[in-house]
Scaffold this motif. Sequence first.
Motif, short mmCIF file in Angstrom:
data_model
loop_
_atom_site.label_atom_id
_atom_site.label_comp_id
_atom_site.label_asym_id
_atom_site.label_seq_id
_atom_site.Cartn_x
_atom_site.Cartn_y
_atom_site.Cartn_z
N HIS A 13 10.72 -6.12 5.24
CA HIS A 13 9.80 -7.03 4.55
C HIS A 13 9.84 -8.39 5.26
O HIS A 13 10.91 -8.97 5.45
CB HIS A 13 10.23 -7.20 3.09
CG HIS A 13 9.14 -7.66 2.18
ND1 HIS A 13 8.75 -8.97 2.11
CD2 HIS A 13 8.35 -6.97 1.30
CE1 HIS A 13 7.79 -9.09 1.22
NE2 HIS A 13 7.52 -7.89 0.72
N SER B 30 1.53 -0.04 5.66
CA SER B 30 1.87 0.14 4.25
C SER B 30 2.54 -1.12 3.71
O SER B 30 2.79 -2.07 4.44
CB SER B 30 2.81 1.35 4.09
OG SER B 30 4.02 1.12 4.77
N ARG B 31 2.82 -1.15 2.41
CA ARG B 31 3.45 -2.32 1.80
C ARG B 31 4.85 -2.55 2.35
O ARG B 31 5.32 -3.69 2.42
CB ARG B 31 3.52 -2.12 0.28
CG ARG B 31 2.14 -2.11 -0.40
CD ARG B 31 2.28 -1.84 -1.89
NE ARG B 31 3.08 -2.87 -2.56
CZ ARG B 31 3.45 -2.81 -3.83
NH1 ARG B 31 3.09 -1.76 -4.57
NH2 ARG B 31 4.18 -3.77 -4.36
#
Length: 298
Positions: free
Chosen positions: A17, A52-53
């Motif tokens: 992230h 994607s996230r």
Amino acid sequence: MELRYLKYFVTVAQTHHFTRAAEQLGIAQPPLSQQIKKLEQEIGAPLFDRSSRKVELTKVGETFYVDALNILNNVEQAKAKAKQMARGENTEVRIGFATSTAICNQVLSVMRQLREYFPEVNFVGVELPMHKLVEQLKEKQLDIAFKRLPCYACEQLEKRVLFEEPFIAVIPSTNPLAQRKHISLDELSIERLLLFPRETGPALYDEMTSLFTHRGIAINSQYAAPQLRSAVAMSQAGFGIAIVPRSLAEHLDDSARCTEIDDMPLVSQVVVAWEPNNFNHQVRKIIQRISKYQDGHI
């Protein structure tokens, strides 16, 4: 490529992230993303799959991650060692053992006592052929080494003799000579002798072959053993008689016997050797301690 790029990349790879990675690194998320893009441009391939996230590594990224992590770990280790040395706390000493000294009881006794006397030192040991030990000492990949003389390659090293020992005959139990406590060199002239190749130890090989030739003892290279220690094993297997330093026969079983050679003029010296320009203070302290071994005060 800057080290901070690697740190940014590894942090993103571990958090999956960009925002969380930026928080850990103490920087804003947009500059972090820009730095990662610059790194990808430098490599010429995407490192992350952003579809994607959750951010995932690409195949290229997975390979690069392993190397980047190793580089960062090595840098941290180097910094830690440098700080230790700056504080006088360098605690790693790298020790090499020639194959013929690695299981010698007297060498093991020295190491046990050093371990007790220097509990703060991390002794890292390796077993290598004689010429490799010399190479690594000269390149400062090793600090000290337990070796045997004679050794042509050791001439430029500093050395301290620990002890010397005679050469003895290791004789298969099936050989009649195995029942004797003492033999002469002349009695070996009709026997099959096991000798190591010259490249294993040129100086010792030259001394032994010169002696055997002078005494009329033939050496059959067909039965060469790769090392002194393996010559003992070959003798135990019945291949012939091995002529080795006494300490190599300390662990014999009933398959072979250790016999003194009354007129053997050669002796083997076990030494500790080091590179003269090694100024590691911990190494110097250990050498000083080892030097007391001959006096029985180590």
